[in-house]
Design a protein around this motif. Structure first.
Motif, short mmCIF file in Angstrom:
data_model
loop_
_atom_site.label_atom_id
_atom_site.label_comp_id
_atom_site.label_asym_id
_atom_site.label_seq_id
_atom_site.Cartn_x
_atom_site.Cartn_y
_atom_site.Cartn_z
N MET A 1 0.86 -1.25 0.00
CA MET A 1 0.14 -0.09 0.10
C MET A 1 0.84 1.33 -0.06
O MET A 1 0.53 2.39 -0.72
N ALA B 1 2.01 -10.47 -2.58
CA ALA B 1 0.62 -9.41 -2.12
C ALA B 1 1.23 -8.01 -2.37
O ALA B 1 0.34 -7.44 -2.91
N VAL C 1 0.82 -7.35 -6.04
CA VAL C 1 -0.50 -7.51 -6.46
C VAL C 1 -1.20 -5.97 -6.32
O VAL C 1 -2.12 -5.49 -6.85
N VAL C 2 -0.81 -5.38 -4.99
CA VAL C 2 -1.38 -4.39 -4.62
C VAL C 2 -1.02 -2.97 -5.61
O VAL C 2 -1.76 -2.24 -5.87
#
Lengths: 375, 317, 428
Positions: free
Chosen positions: C248, C354, C357-358
Motif C-alpha cells: 500500500m 501480495a 498485486v497491490v
C-alpha cells in the motif's frame, strides 16, 4: 506441438536453472534481459521496410491460392470476407507485421477472454509490440481510461456512463465506442445440482437477495442455504445484472448473506463447481470454458444460445464493447491498427471464445466510427 | 580488556604528539558519515511514510461523511458499494483464521521446540532444523496453492462436501498454521536453549525425569521467550495475505463457521486493489482504513513481543 | 550423568509404592517423548505433503485430441505424411488466417522452408493437438480404470504421459491456452524486479548497518543518540510489518506520487507519456527494496558485530581513519555474513506476491520487459493467477511454475549456506 516427456529433460532443466540462478545470485540478472531487448526491437524496424515492398505481393498470392483451392473453407472466414462488400464501410487492411509500439488496455473481465484472444492472434500474425490487458472490471477500466488516462483501450461489458464520459472529456479524451460482440449473461450452477434447470426473473431476484435457502424460492427445491457467487461491484456484469434483475437497486443483492464477490470470474467458477447449492453469474465465455463442470440455467424458459442472444429473447443478453479515442488512435497508430484488426476478425474468434457475434449492422457501425477516427 | 585499554592510551599519546594530524578536517569522512546516517534514516522515513499514507487516506475515509468511526468499529457488515463499512465482517474472519492457525502452530511448534531442544540427538537436530528452515522459506503463494488444492479437498473428504465449502477459513487457517510453525518452533527452541544448563542439572540431581525437567523447569524458565514466539506468530498470521486471498473466500461475511467462506482484512485489500482500484473513491480509501487497523494490530503485537523478549534476556543473558 | 533417583538413599525406602511411582513417571516421560516426536514428524509430513502436492500436479497423464484429424487432411487419397511441400503449404493456407501465413512467410519464406518444417507447421497449426483433460500423478498411477473409462468415451483421443515442466514452458511467454503457456515473461520480470530491489536495498541496508554499529555508539549529541536509538527500534519493528502494508505504501508513494519518476516519463524513456503509469518494474523493485531493508540491516548488523574489536583497534592504532578501518578491515571480514543475509532477504523478495498485486502487476503480458519502466509480471504473480483458474490444466502449470520458483529459491538458499560455511569459520 510435441512435448517430450523424458526425465532427462528435467535434469537438464534443473541444472540449467541452477546455473542461471547462480548467475543471478552474483548480481548479474540484468544481463540476459537487455540482450533480449535489442533483438526484439530490431525485428519491427526491418519489418516496416520489407513489408512495404514485398508483402502485398505475397498476400495477393496467398489470397489467390486461397480462392482457387478453397471449396470447403470454414464458414466464418467467408462471412468476414464478405463483410466489406455488404457494408458501406471498408477498413484498410492491417498488416500486423508492420505494427510496432505498445498498447495498454484494461477493463472488463467479461471482455478479457475475447481481447486476450484477439491480442494473441494479433501477435501470432506478426505484431512485435506488447499488449497488456488487465482484467479489473469495467468500472476500474474506465477509471484508468478516463481519470488516470493511462490506458489506450478500455474493455467494457456495459455502455460508458455519462459521468465517465464527462471525466474523460475533462482530461481531453472523447471516448469512441466499438461494439465487438454479444454476451448472454450465464446463470450457472454446479453439475451436481439436479433440481434447477430454469428460473424466472422473479425467482432469480429472490435467489440473489432475500431467500435464505433454496426452498424459500421454490418449495420443491431442497432446504439448503444458497451459496452466491457474483462478480465484484465494479464489474459491468454486476451493474448489468443489478439493472436488469433489481431495477438498479444494489441494496438487496449486496445485503444477501453467503455472498462471494470477485473481479476474477475464475474464482466464481471454482466456487460454483464446489457445491450443488451454489449459484452464480458471469459472462457466457466462462461457462463455455467450464461446460464439463457447470450447468447453465434457462431464464423464463429461454436458454442462452446464439439466436436467443441475437434476437433478444434471452432476457440477459448484452453487448460487449471496447473504447478508445480518436486522439489516441492518431497519436498511436498501433492502437488504430489493433482495433481495426479486432473488428475485422472478431467474428472468426468470438464463438470459440464463448460469446456471440454482433450483428453485421452493429459491426459496420463500429467500423465506420473507426474509419472516422482513423482520419 | 587491559590490552585494548593500553592500545588506546598509546593511540592517544601519539595523537597528542602530532596534534596537527588530529585537527585536519576530513571532509570525506564526514560526508561518508552523513551518507551512512541517511541510510539509517531511510527506515524512519519508511515508518513515517506508512503512517502518513495510511493515516491520510483513512482520514479521508472517515471524513467522507459516508461512514462514522462508530459504524466502522461496531458494524458487522462490509459492503462498500452500498455504504456498509462494519470492520467486524473482516476482522472476525481474520481473528478466526488466526485462531485456527494458532491451534495448529502453537502446540505443534512448542512440541517440536521441546523435542529439538531437550530430546533430539545432535544429528537429528542437524537434519531437522534445516528442514524446518526450508518450510519457512517457501513463498506464501505456494502455501496458497497447497491450501486450495490439497487442504480443502482433504477437509472435504473428511467432513463431506456438503459441510465444507470450496473456499473456507479452516483450510486457510490450518495452512497458515503450518506456515508459522517453523517460526514458533525455532524461536521457542532458541528460548529453551538459552536456559542455563545448570537448571537442568539441578532438576536431574533432584531426581526429575527428562519430561519433568523440560516441562516443570526449563519451560517455565523460558516462558517469556516462548510467549514472545507466540505473539510474533500471531502477528504474522494476522498479516498473512496470499493464503487467505486464494483459499479463504472473497466475500466479507460475519460467520463463526470455519467451513464457510469469509474474507479477511488482508484478503479484502488484495481483492479490492487487484481489481477495482478507483483512486479517490470510498472503496480505495476504505482499504487504507483496513490497512491502518492491520498496521496498528501487528505493530502492537510486535512491540509487546519485543518487550517480553527483553524481559527474558534480562533474566538469562 | 545418571538421572534416575538413587534408591539406596535412606530417606527413600524401597517399597512397591515408590517403584510404581517412579515407573509411572517414566512411562509418562516416554509417552510425552513420543508426542513430541510425533509433532516433529507431523511438521515434516506437512512439508512432504506440500512437495507431494506440487509434484503430482506437474506430472501425469493427459488426454489429447486433435482439432482436425490428420487422416482427414489427404489430397487425392494420399495421406498427410506423403504429401509434397507444395501440397502441405496449400493445406496450411486453407486452414490458417491470411495474416498468419504472411507472418510465417515473413519469418522465413516458404520457398526456403524444408518440407519437414512445413509438415511441422501443419501439425502444429492445423491438426492442433489439444489437452482435453489432465490427471494428477497419483490418479495416473493408481486409478487407471478412471482414465480408461474417460478415454473410452473419446474415440479420437490419445493418452500421453506428460511432464508439465519442460523446456518450452520456460522459454515461451504467457498464453490463454494452458498447454501453450510459459513463464518466460514472468522469469524476466522476476529477475528485473529483484535486480532493482537488490541494487537499492543492498547499499542502503549495509550503509545503515555500518552507521548503527560503528558510528551510532560514539555519537556525543544526546539528541542524535536518542534518534539513533529510535532508528534501531524502528528497524526491528519494521521487520514485523505485514508485506501487504508495504504494497500500500508502494502504491501511494511510488505508483502515484512519484509517478513521473517511476513511469520513466521525466527521463523521456517512454515513447508516449500519455499512457505511461507508475505500475512499473521500478515501482515494484523499490517497494520490495523497502520491504527487505530491515532484514538486510539486521543481518548486516549481526555480521559487523561479529567482527572482533581488536581488528578495529589495530586499524585505528596504525593511524587509519574510521572509514579506512571500516572499509579495509571491518567490511572484508563481515562480508560473508552480509552476503548471506542479503541472499536470504533476496529469496524473501522473490517469493513476495501480495505487495506486487497491490501495486498492480499486469494480468496478461507476453513480451519480455525491456527496462525498469516496463510493465511486468513475476513468477509468484503468475502462480497466483493460474491457481485461481478453475481448469485442471492451469493447476498443472501452476504446479510446474512452483517447481521452478522453489528450485530458484533453494539454489539461492543453498548458496547462502555454502557461503556461510565456507567463509564463516575463517573470519572468526
Amino acid at each position: 506441438m510435441k512435448y517430450k516427456t523424458k526425465s532427462r529433460h528435467i535434469f537438464i532443466l534443473m541444472s540449467l536453472l541452477l546455473i542461471t540462478s547462480l548467475v543471478a545470485a552474483c548480481g548479474g540478472p540484468a544481463t540476459p534481459a537487455p540482450q533480449a531487448e535489442p533483438a526484439k526491437m530490431e525485428e519491427p524496424a526491418q519489418t516496416e521496410e520489407s513489408t512495404q515492398t514485398e508483402e502485398p505481393a505475397r498476400v495477393e498470392e496467398s489470397a489467390q491460392t486461397e480462392e482457387a483451392t478453397t471449396e470447403e473453407t470454414t464458414e466464418t472466414a467467408s462471412a468476414t470476407d464478405s463483410t466489406p462488400d455488404s457494408g458501406s464501410v471498408e477498413l484498410p487492411e492491417v498488416d500486423p507485421l508492420a505494427v510496432t509500439g505498445d498498447i495498454i488496455s484494461a477493463g472488463s473481465s467479461t471482455v478479457f477472454p475475447l481481447s486476450e484472444r484477439m491480442a494473441e492472434r494479433f501477435q501470432d500474425e506478426g505484431y512485435g509490440g506488447n499488449i497488456t490487458i488487465d482484467s479489473i472490471g469495467s468500472g476500474a477500466g474506465f477509471e484508468r481510461f478516463c481519470v488516470a488516462g493511462e490506458s489506450d483501450i478500455s474493455n467494457a461489458s456495459r455502455p460508458i456512463k455519462d459521468s465517465e464520459v464527462e471525466s474523460c472529456q475533462s482530461i481531453g479524451r472523447e471516448p469512441v465506442e466499438f461494439r465487438v460482440g454479444t454476451d448472454a449473461l450465464a446463470i450457472a450452477v454446479s453439475q451436481e445440482n439436479d433440481f434447477v434447470e430454469s428460473v424466472t426473473l422473479e425467482e432469480l431476484a429472490m435467489i440473489f437477495s432475500t431467500a435464505e435457502t433454496w426452498a424459500d424460492v421454490n418449495p420443491d427445491w431442497p432446504a439448503e442455504p444458497i451459496q452466491r457467487f457474483i462478480p465484484g461491484t465494479d464489474s459491468g456484469t454486476f451493474d448489468y445484472f443489478v439493472e436488469e434483475v433489481f431495477d438498479k437497486d444494489e441494496e438487496p443483492i449486496l445485503s444477501a448473506g453467503n455472498l462471494q464477490l470477485s473481479e476474477d470470474d475464475n474464482v466464481l467458477v471454482r466456487g460454483i463447481q464446489g457445491s450443488p447449492y451454489a449459484i452464480g453469474f458471469f459472462g457466457y465465455a466462462y461457462y463455455n470454458e467450464n461446460q464439463d463442470t457447470l450447468t447453465v440455467l434457462s431464464i423464463e424458459g429461454v436458454a442462452p444460445t446464439g439466436e436467443s442472444a441475437e434476437d433478444g429473447s434471452y432476457p440477459l443478453a448484452r453487448p460487449l464493447f471496447i473504447y478508445s479515442t480518436a486522439g489516441i488512435i492518431a497519436e498511436k497508430p498501433q492502437v488504430g491498427a489493433f482495433i481495426n484488426f479486432y473488428l475485422t476478425y472478431v467474428n472468426e474468434e468470438v464463438i470459440d471464445v464463448g460469446y456471440f457475434p454482433a450483428s453485421e449492422d452493429t459491426l459496420s457501425v463500429a467500423e465506420a466510427s473507426l474509419l472516422a477516427a482513423l482520419k | 580488556m587491559t590490552v585494548s585499554a593500553s592500545t588506546r592510551t598509546i593511540a592517544k599519546t601519539a595523537a597528542a604528539a602530532k596534534s596537527d594530524l588530529h585537527k585536519r578536517l576530513r571532509l570525506g569522512e564526514s560526508f561518508i558519515e552523513a551518507f551512512l546516517f541517511f541510510c539509517g534514516a531511510v527506515s524512519i522515513l519508511t515508518t513515517l511514510g506508512i503512517v502518513f499514507v495510511l493515516g491520510k487516506e483513512s482520514l479521508l475515509f472517515f471524513t467522507s461523511g459516508e461512514v462514522t468511526l462508530w459504524e466502522f468499529i461496531s458494524g458487522t457488515e462490509w459492503q462498500p458499494a452500498i455504504g456498509r463499512f462494519g470492520i467486524w465482517a473482516l476482522l472476525n474472519s481474520t481473528l478466526m483464521v488466526t485462531a485456527i492457525a494458532m491451534l495448529v502452530a502453537l502446540p505443534l511448534g512448542l512440541a517440536v521446540a521441546i523435542y529439538l531442544s531437550e530430546y533430539a540427538s545432535l544429528r537429528a537436530r542437524s537434519i531437522l532444523k534445516p528442514v524446518l528452515e526450508v518450510l519457512a522459506g517457501v513463498p506464501t503463494v505456494v502455501y496458497g496453492y497447497f491450501a486450495l488444492t490439497f487442504m480443502t479437498p482433504f477437509l472435504r473428504s473428511i467432513f463431506g462436501d456438503e459441510i465444507v465449502q470450496i473456499y473456507n477459513t479452516a483450510a486457510a487457517g490450518i495452512v497458515i498454521g503450518i506456515l508459522v510453525l517453523p517460526l514458533v518452533s525455532s524461536m521457542s527452541e532458541d528460548a529453551l536453549h538459552a536456559v542455563p544448563y545448570a537448571l537442568r542439572e539441578a532438576a536431574y540431581g533432584l531426581g526429575a525425569t527428562k519430561l519433568e525437567t523440560a516441562i516443570k523447569v526449563v519451560l517455565p524458565a523460558a516462558t517469556y521467550g516462548v510467549a514472545a514466539a507466540f505473539i510474533v506468530a500471531i502477528s504474522r498470521a494476522i498479516g498473512e495475505t496470499m493464503i487467505v486471498a486464494i483459499a479463504a473466500g472473497a466475500g466479507p461475511s460475519f460467520t463463526f463457521n470455519p467451513f464457510e467462506s469469509a474474507e479477511t482484512m488482508t484478503g479484502h485489500i488484495v481483492r479490492i486493489s487487484g481489481g477495482d482500484l478507483s483512486y479517490d473513491s470510498i472503496d480505495y480509501n476504505s482499504i487504507f482504513a483496513i490497512g491502518l487497523m492491520l498496521f496498528v494490530m501487528t505493530l502492537t503485537l510486535n512491540i509487546i513481543s519485543r518487550h517480553v523478549v527483553k524481559h527474558f534476556r534480562e533474566e538469562y543473558e | 550423568m545418571s538421572v534416575k533417583p538413587d534408591s539406596s538413599v535412606a530417606s527413600y525406602p524401597e517399597d512397591d509404592g515408590l517403584q510404581s511411582f517412579v515407573k509411572r513417571r517414566h512411562r509418562q516421560g516416554l509417552t510425552w517423548r513420543i508426542v513430541f516426536q510425533a509433532a516433529t514428524i507431523v511438521a515434516i509430513l506437512a512439508l512432504l505433503a506440500l512437495l507431494y502436492n506440487i509434484i503430482i500436479g506437474s506430472f501425469g497423464y493427459v488426454a489429447l485430441q486433435n482439432k482436425i484429424e490428420p487422416e482427414s487432411l489427404h489430397v487425392d487419397g494420399m495421406p498427410l505424411e506423403e504429401l509434397s511441400k507444395e501440397q502441405l503449404v496449400i493445406i496450411l493456407s486453407e486452414h490458417i488466417s491470411k495474416g498468419l501465413m504472411r507472418r510465417l512467410e515473413h519469418d522465413q519464406p516458404f520457398t526456403e522452408r524444408t518440407r519437414q518444417d512445413v509438415y511441422n507447421l501443419v501439425i502444429e497449426r492445423v491438426v492442433e493437438q489439444r489437452v482435453v483433460k489432465s490427471w494428477s500423478l497419483t490418479v495416473s498411477f493408481f486409478k487407471r480404470d478412471e482414465i480408461e473409462t474417460f478415454m473410452a468415451g473419446l474415440p479420437q483421443g490419445k493418452l500421453e504421459f506428460r511432464s508439465w515442466l519442460h523446456w518450452n514452458f520456460l522459454i515461451t511467454p504467457q498464453s490463454s491456452t494452458p498447454e501453450l503457456a510459459g513463464i518466460r515473461t514472468a522469469i524476466f520480470g522476476t529477475l528485473w524486479v529483484i535486480f532493482i530491489t537488490v541494487a537499492v536495498a543492498f547499499p542502503l541496508g549495509v550503509g545503515a548497518a555500518i552507521y548503527l554499529e560503528e558510528y551510532a555508539a560514539h555519537v556525543g549529541n544526546p539528541w542524535l543518540r536518542r534518534l539513533n536509538a529510535i532508528i534501531q527500534t524502528n528497524i526491528n519493528n519494521l521487520a514485523g510489518v505485514p508485506s501487504i502494508i508495504y504494497g500500500m505504501l508502494g502504491l501511494v508513494i511510488f505508483v502515484r506520487v512519484m509517478e513521473p519518476l517511476t513511469s520513466g516519463a521525466f527521463l523521456g524513456a517512454v515513447e508516449d507519456a500519455t499512457t505511461a503509469n507508475g505500475r512499473t518494474i521500478l515501482s515494484a523493485g523499490l517497494t520490495l527494496a523497502i520491504l527487505i531493508l530491515p532484514l538486510i540491516i539486521i543481518n548486516a548488523q549481526e555480521a559487523i558485530r561479529a567482527v572482533p574489536n581488536s581488528l578495529r583497534q589495530a586499524g585505528m592504532g596504525l593511524g587509519a581513519t574510521k572509514w579506512q578501518t571500516i572499509w579495509h578491515h571491518v567490511l572484508p571480514n563481515a562480508i560473508p555474513g552480509i552476503l548471506t543475509g542479503n541472499i536470504l532477504a533476496m529469496s524473501r523478495a522473490i517469493g513476495e506476491t501480495a505487495p506486487l498485486v497491490v501495486i498492480g502487476a499486469s494480468t496478461f503480458i507476453t513480451v519480455d520487459p525491456n527496462g525498469p519502466f516496463s510493465k511486468f509480471t513475476t513468477l509468484p504473480i503468475q502462480i497466483y493467477q493460474w491457481t485461481a483458474r478453475p481448469q485442471d490444466e492451469f493447476r498443472n502449470i501452476a504446479a510446474a511454475a512452483i517447481i521452478v520458483l522453489l528450485v530458484l529459491l533453494l539454489t539461492l538458499n543453498a548458496s547462502a549456506v555454502l557461503l556461510r560455511n565456507r567463509y564463516g569459520k575463517k573470519s572468526l
